[in-house]
Design an enzyme around this catalytic site. Structure first.
Site, PDB file in Angstrom:
ATOM      1  CG  ASP A   1      -1.757   1.228   1.384  1.00 50.85           C
ATOM      2  OD1 ASP A   1      -1.652   2.128   0.525  1.00 50.85           O
ATOM      3  OD2 ASP A   1      -2.515   1.312   2.374  1.00 50.85           O
TER       4      ASP A   1
ATOM      5  CE  LYS B   1      -1.641   6.950  -3.553  1.00 50.52           C
ATOM      6  NZ  LYS B   1      -2.202   6.037  -2.525  1.00 50.52           N
TER       7      LYS B   1
ATOM      8  CD  GLU C   1      -5.011   3.439  -2.510  1.00 55.46           C
ATOM      9  OE1 GLU C   1      -5.848   4.285  -2.135  1.00 55.46           O
ATOM     10  OE2 GLU C   1      -3.842   3.720  -2.812  1.00 55.46           O
TER      11      GLU C   1
ATOM     12  CG  ASP D   1      -9.644   4.230   0.334  1.00 56.82           C
ATOM     13  OD1 ASP D   1      -9.108   4.921   1.220  1.00 56.82           O
ATOM     14  OD2 ASP D   1      -9.000   3.463  -0.411  1.00 56.82           O
TER      15      ASP D   1
END
Lengths: 177, 622
Positions: free
Chosen positions: B25, B87, B184, B206
């Site tokens: 992850d 990210k 994800e 999420d």
């Protein structure tokens, strides 16, 4: 039975070639086929297997998408029967139908301009009902009467309805964001 | 290796070797690595027992690089060289980056993806992410006691092609074999679904450090089918911190703060946000560079008021995803919460209200994605057992389109199409003798090309000269199971394969990646040739093993002559792999792959037939 990437989608999914469809059987066949051919089953194997798997999985997805939606399924049946629904060229629709379309379109336009979300949702529902009625006629024409010309005409009308539904979706989305 | 040498062609292969695989992850704030051990997914810890690796990379003046906890402190002391939340910059241009003004970095507006100028030179977000992945790789290999055969890396479901490609490139740089990029929310659903043997419609909410995803899944008979996904690739816990940070600046009357002060206050804001999950109020006490002290108190109510609009921003994607799936909120059987930011009480409340039910939080929202990725990695690496008879069907989150006349978009592949998917589009020439043509591919839902994301510009060359309108160029767009696009073109009337020259709008070119790889190897003092040879040998062993397994299972599909050709190719590859020339190994790998191409096709046909046969039996049972 010979199986290759060229066979028609009904054969691929082991279903009878007709408009009426057992949705559960389609979904079960879709899952069974993907369980065999999906790239996740081949991720640890050589490139040749991965490539083949992607081609097959792509084909199975395309078949599922084509057969699941009634309009796409009807168009596909007509295509298999060698009838061009004339989507580009044959736009000669009856005046009443065109009149009706204009009224729908105006109603959508007004609701959009006024920002009436509820009215748009309501129009969406009415259109869906309208579409369902036409689908019943489509099944008659394709499965019972074998009247491909009538079926092609209904397909063209349904495309108008679907396009209008997309316009309502877009309007709703624009109002929400 | 000895195992492979003693196996004779035609004999059944050795008992299945367990391949080492991990799920990663790669988060905005924290990253984790997990694996399946004795049938159970577990997150792997560092030597101090910590599973979460802060996604922070510190480039130091002495040329060394710190990652994770070790780099945290540098955020305040050396903010320009301590990169956090990288990210957010993956596959993005400078104009897409939010909060540039309060970022301490020295951005370089390179064409395509934004770059960061550090004390160790200009770094691409791909390189920064690769540093995080390298640490996780080392951790996993130390813990598992061997080289990883492959990994599954998770990405936000709403990541576009450029962001996905950037993530895959980072893995390549870190020396990882990517089995799959997994969304994800889908990973979380796997961890939850397999845990509870659930059936029905589920929503996954999420909210991570920098991204928001909402996926609707249907679980039935071991199939996880994503029906729709939506989200915001630039909304996350970071934005809640930022609101609090701005509030502190405002309350404490701080004029534009220094980079160091900004970082201190941002770190404090995150700490306070976390405190407010359990407390009704929290103190904000920070000593600034000037010696001045900030001393405030913030209540949960104040925090909720100032972040109300952010919570609201997650509602539209929920509605859109449900509409695309053709479902109403009450048809959703369970709502899974993922991501540390979902701990905030206002988020829990708003989700519960929308779906009219309490969300599921029995798995740790920080770990659930990595655990799901590990389960999938284990299966993809080839360690599938009978009880692993489940399948993931995911979708493309954003429509793919082409630029047409007047800067309008024509959709080629609609969003929420199940992957993999391909669509062909025909083009023609507009001028006599035209031999080249430009195609612009974009991703997004908007009508104007300028409102969508530019993915790539393709140039079709080598079209045979004809009169205008006579050439028919068929361009095929294929999106694979990773959600990545590839393009092929062919001129139909002459059958000429037109060459496709790809210019990714945001990604790195193959040459850039190769250059970075070389640089990395030089740094490590490793020998390029030795590394290339080792890679080809691993690939050769993998191919020989897979081929022998296939022969043992389906050898009857080949006649004697075909079988002899395959056996010969195997023997030749075996001999080549014992040599020291990596190019020769590669040549024989390609030769064996060619020799088994038809065999692979026949085996696939057999699988499909058996699937259909099985299905017919099912029908009779119904």
């Amino acid at each position: 039975m010979s199986i290759d990437l060229q066979q028609d989608f009904f054969t691929l999914f082991g279903l009878p070639r007709r408009f009426e469809l057992d949705e559960r059987a389609l979904e079960a066949a879709f899952h069974d086929l993907q369980t065999e051919v999906h790239p996740d089953r081949y991720a640890h194997l050589p490139e040749a297997d991965k490539r083949r798997s992607m081609q097959w999985a792509t084909r199975v997805n395309e078949g599922f998408r084509t057969l699941r939606k009634p309009l796409a399924r009807a168009m596909y049946l007509l295509e298999l029967a060698g009838v061009d629904a004339g989507l580009e060229t044959n736009t000669a629709m009856s005046p009443e139908f065109l009149m009706e379309q204009m009224e729908w379109r105006e109603a959508v336009e007004e609701a959009r301009a006024a920002g009436e979300v509820d009215e748009l949702e309501h129009l969406h529902q009415r259109l869906r009902q309208h579409g369902r009625e036409m689908l019943a006629g489509l099944q008659q024409a394709l499965d019972q009467q074998g009247d491909l010309e009538a079926a092609a005409e209904t397909v063209r009308r349904l495309m108008f309805v679907e396009k209008l539904q997309h316009e309502i979706d877009d309007a709703l989305e624009a109002l929400e964001s | 290796m000895a195992l492979l040498q003693i196996a004779e062609p035609g004999m059944s292969t050795e008992p299945h070797r367990h391949r080492l695989a991990a799920g990663i992850d790669l988060g905005t704030t924290n990253s984790l690595v997990a694996t399946v051990r004795n049938g159970l997914a577990v997150c792997l810890a560092d030597e101090k027992g910590r599973t979460m690796l802060p996604s922070v990379v510190h480039y130091r003046a002495d040329g060394s690089i710190e990652v994770g906890q070790a780099a945290l402190a540098a955020q305040a002391t050396d903010p320009r060289n301590a990169i956090v939340s990288v990210k957010r910059f993956m596959g993005r241009g400078l104009k897409d980056v939010t909060h540039v003004e309060s970022s301490p970095y020295d951005f370089v507006d390179a064409p395509g993806m934004v770059r960061l100028r550090t004390v160790q030179g200009i770094k691409s977000p791909v390189e920064v992410s690769a540093e995080i992945l390298k640490v996780l790789r080392t951790r996993a290999e130390a813990s598992l006691g061997g080289e990883l055969s492959g990994v599954v890396i998770t990405v936000p479901a709403y990541f576009d092609d450029a962001q996905r490609q950037a993530t895959k490139d980072a893995a390549t740089l870190a020396g990882l074999n990517v089995l799959r990029l997994l969304n994800e929310p889908t990973a979380a659903a796997v961890a939850y679904g397999l845990d509870n043997a659930s059936e029905g419609i589920y929503a996954v909410y999420d909210l991570g450090g920098g991204t928001f995803d909402l996926s609707i899944l249907k679980l039935s008979r071991g199939v996880f089918e994503v029906l729709s996904t939506n989200g915001d690739a630039a909304l996350g816990g970071d934005d809640f911190d930022h609101r609090l940070f701005c509030w502190i600046l405002d309350q404490a009357h701080i004029e534009p703060p220094s980079s160091e002060d900004a970082r201190r206050l941002q770190m404090k804001a995150r700490e306070v946000k976390e405190l407010l999950t359990a407390s009704e109020e929290a103190p904000v006490r920070v000593r600034l560079g000037s010696g001045e002290e900030v001393n405030l108190t913030v209540t949960r109510q104040q925090f909720e008021d100032m972040t109300q609009h952010l919570v609201r921003k997650t509602l539209a994607p929920m509605r859109k995803a449900l509409r695309d799936a053709g479902l109403a909120p009450e048809e959703v059987k369970g709502v899974v919460m993922v991501g540390g930011a979902t701990r905030m009480p206002q988020i829990q409340r708003s989700v519960a209200e929308f779906f009219d039910q309490e969300p599921l939080t029995n798995l740790d929202p920080d770990k659930v994605v990595a655990l799901g990725a590990a389960i999938q990695a284990n299966v993809l690496a080839g360690n599938r057992k009978d009880e692993d008879d489940w399948l993931l069907l995911d979708v493309i989150p954003l429509s793919l389109g082409l630029e047409t006349m007047g800067g309008l978009t024509e959709k080629v592949i609609p969003r929420n199409s199940t992957l993999p998917i391909a669509r062909a589009q025909e083009f023609t020439t507009v001028k006599d003798g035209q031999t080249a043509m430009a195609v612009h591919v974009v991703q997004g839902e908007r009508e104007l090309v300028s409102d969508c994301r530019s993915l790539a510009r393709f140039e079709l060359r080598g079209i045979p000269p004809m009169v205008a309108g006579a050439a028919r160029i068929r361009v095929t767009f294929q999106v694979d199971a990773d959600g990545l696009l590839s393009v092929a073109a062919r001129e139909m009337s002459s059958g000429v394969e037109a060459s496709v020259l790809v210019k990714p709008s945001y990604g790195l070119t193959d040459e850039e990646i190769a250059g970075m790889l070389r640089e990395g190897v030089d740094h490590a003092g490793d020998d390029m040739l030795a590394r290339a040879l080792r890679e080809q040998q691993v690939e050769a062993d993998r191919l020989v093993e897979a081929t022998e397994h296939a022969l043992a299972q389906d050898g009857d599909l080949l006649d004697a002559a075909e079988r002899a050709a395959v056996d010969q190719a195997i023997a030749a590859l075996r001999a080549a792999r014992e040599g020291s020339d990596h190019r020769k190994v590669k040549q024989h790998i390609d030769a064996l792959a060619r020799a088994t191409d038809e065999f692979a096709a026949r085996r696939m046909d057999r699988s499909v037939r058996s699937a259909l046969a099985g299905h017919k039996v099912d029908e009779i049972e119904l």
